[in-house]
Design a protein around this motif. Sequence first.
Motif, PDB file in Angstrom:
ATOM      1  N   UNK A 187       0.829  -1.198   0.000  1.00 44.11           N
ATOM      2  CA  UNK A 187       0.000   0.000   0.000  1.00 44.11           C
ATOM      3  C   UNK A 187       0.869   1.255   0.000  1.00 44.11           C
ATOM      4  N   UNK A 188       0.415   2.253  -0.737  1.00 46.35           N
ATOM      5  CA  UNK A 188       1.007   3.584  -0.656  1.00 46.35           C
ATOM      6  C   UNK A 188       0.015   4.424   0.127  1.00 46.35           C
ATOM      7  N   UNK A 189       0.480   5.004   1.217  1.00 46.59           N
ATOM      8  CA  UNK A 189      -0.393   5.784   2.091  1.00 46.59           C
ATOM      9  C   UNK A 189       0.155   7.190   2.267  1.00 46.59           C
ATOM     10  N   UNK A 190      -0.745   8.120   2.506  1.00 51.64           N
ATOM     11  CA  UNK A 190      -0.356   9.495   2.842  1.00 51.64           C
ATOM     12  C   UNK A 190      -1.042   9.834   4.160  1.00 51.64           C
ATOM     13  N   UNK A 191      -0.232  10.261   5.117  1.00 51.46           N
ATOM     14  CA  UNK A 191      -0.748  10.623   6.438  1.00 51.46           C
ATOM     15  C   UNK A 191      -0.167  11.976   6.822  1.00 51.46           C
ATOM     16  N   UNK A 192      -0.729  12.573   7.866  1.00 48.44           N
ATOM     17  CA  UNK A 192      -0.284  13.918   8.270  1.00 48.44           C
ATOM     18  C   UNK A 192       0.569  13.817   9.511  1.00 48.44           C
ATOM     19  N   UNK A 250       9.273   4.788   4.946  1.00 45.06           N
ATOM     20  CA  UNK A 250       8.801   6.171   4.966  1.00 45.06           C
ATOM     21  C   UNK A 250       9.506   6.927   3.851  1.00 45.06           C
ATOM     22  N   UNK A 251       8.709   7.528   2.983  1.00 42.62           N
ATOM     23  CA  UNK A 251       9.251   8.275   1.852  1.00 42.62           C
ATOM     24  C   UNK A 251       9.256   9.763   2.121  1.00 42.62           C
ATOM     25  N   UNK A 252       8.628  10.526   1.239  1.00 44.58           N
ATOM     26  CA  UNK A 252       8.623  11.986   1.353  1.00 44.58           C
ATOM     27  C   UNK A 252       8.018  12.436   2.677  1.00 44.58           C
ATOM     28  N   UNK A 253       8.749  13.297   3.382  1.00 43.95           N
ATOM     29  CA  UNK A 253       8.236  13.873   4.626  1.00 43.95           C
ATOM     30  C   UNK A 253       9.063  15.098   4.989  1.00 43.95           C
ATOM     31  N   UNK A 254       8.516  15.894   5.885  1.00 43.66           N
ATOM     32  CA  UNK A 254       9.201  17.102   6.358  1.00 43.66           C
ATOM     33  C   UNK A 254       9.274  17.095   7.886  1.00 43.66           C
ATOM     34  N   UNK A 265       2.490  16.437   5.241  1.00 47.33           N
ATOM     35  CA  UNK A 265       2.183  15.117   4.708  1.00 47.33           C
ATOM     36  C   UNK A 265       3.407  14.205   4.685  1.00 47.33           C
ATOM     37  N   UNK A 266       3.157  12.938   4.993  1.00 46.26           N
ATOM     38  CA  UNK A 266       4.180  11.895   4.929  1.00 46.26           C
ATOM     39  C   UNK A 266       3.682  10.809   3.988  1.00 46.26           C
ATOM     40  N   UNK A 267       4.553  10.316   3.132  1.00 46.01           N
ATOM     41  CA  UNK A 267       4.206   9.216   2.244  1.00 46.01           C
ATOM     42  C   UNK A 267       4.864   7.952   2.772  1.00 46.01           C
ATOM     43  N   UNK A 268       4.075   6.887   2.903  1.00 48.63           N
ATOM     44  CA  UNK A 268       4.592   5.615   3.395  1.00 48.63           C
ATOM     45  C   UNK A 268       4.257   4.504   2.409  1.00 48.63           C
ATOM     46  N   UNK A 269       5.131   3.516   2.338  1.00 51.14           N
ATOM     47  CA  UNK A 269       4.879   2.304   1.582  1.00 51.14           C
ATOM     48  C   UNK A 269       4.907   1.175   2.607  1.00 51.14           C
ATOM     49  N   UNK A 270       3.827   0.403   2.665  1.00 46.57           N
ATOM     50  CA  UNK A 270       3.689  -0.634   3.685  1.00 46.57           C
ATOM     51  C   UNK A 270       3.316  -1.953   3.020  1.00 46.57           C
ATOM     52  N   UNK A 271       4.034  -3.002   3.384  1.00 43.71           N
ATOM     53  CA  UNK A 271       3.751  -4.336   2.865  1.00 43.71           C
ATOM     54  C   UNK A 271       3.064  -5.185   3.914  1.00 43.71           C
TER      55      UNK A 271
END
Length: 198
Positions: free
Chosen positions: A91-96, A119-123, A101-107
């Motif tokens: 799953x590709x998820x976007x959470x706050x 954990x991908x793009x985040x600040x 926003x944070x982008x996560x990839x979860x198996x």
Amino acid sequence: MRDILKPSVVLFIICLAVSTALAFTYAVTKDVIEERAKLDRENARRAVLSEATAFEKIEDLESLIGGEAAKDKVKEAYRGLKNEDFVGYVFTLVTKGYGGEMTLTIGVDKEGKVSGVKIGDNRETPGLGAKAKEEPFISQFLGLTSGEKLSIVKGKKSKPEEIQAISGATITTKAVTEAVQAAIDVAAELMEKEGVEK
């Protein structure tokens, strides 16, 4: 009048030249950037479900899943395949998080266990929320299933479904935990609808 017009024309020519150069650079690199982003997403899927050799995108995901919280976070879902046999979901998820926003990839493997979190793009704040990408925190999620709801604890954890919070980064901890919970819930729902045997 001439003193005003001459610098304005020079400034206009400089702006035009810079804009043209930027447009040209974008046109030349656009496809390369898109291809690189696509490769990064594929590598993230392989990292969280290493058993899979191919991924098949699940179309019309919104009609397959019920929970609103999960629908808000889960942006894409893939079936992981090995020699055309189902091995799990990614799953590709976007959470706050705290920084946005944070982008996560979860198996989630075919047993319903979390097989990986990336954990991908985040600040998130360096030294605090950015620790969410590190092994001590991420490894807490590996092997979790849809049994008990995940909860966050500030001290030592006593149950597998308890996630030890990152000190000083409770918002980030909560954001990642909610995303993992959404992935677990959606995987369980998809397995039930698709008749996957554990």
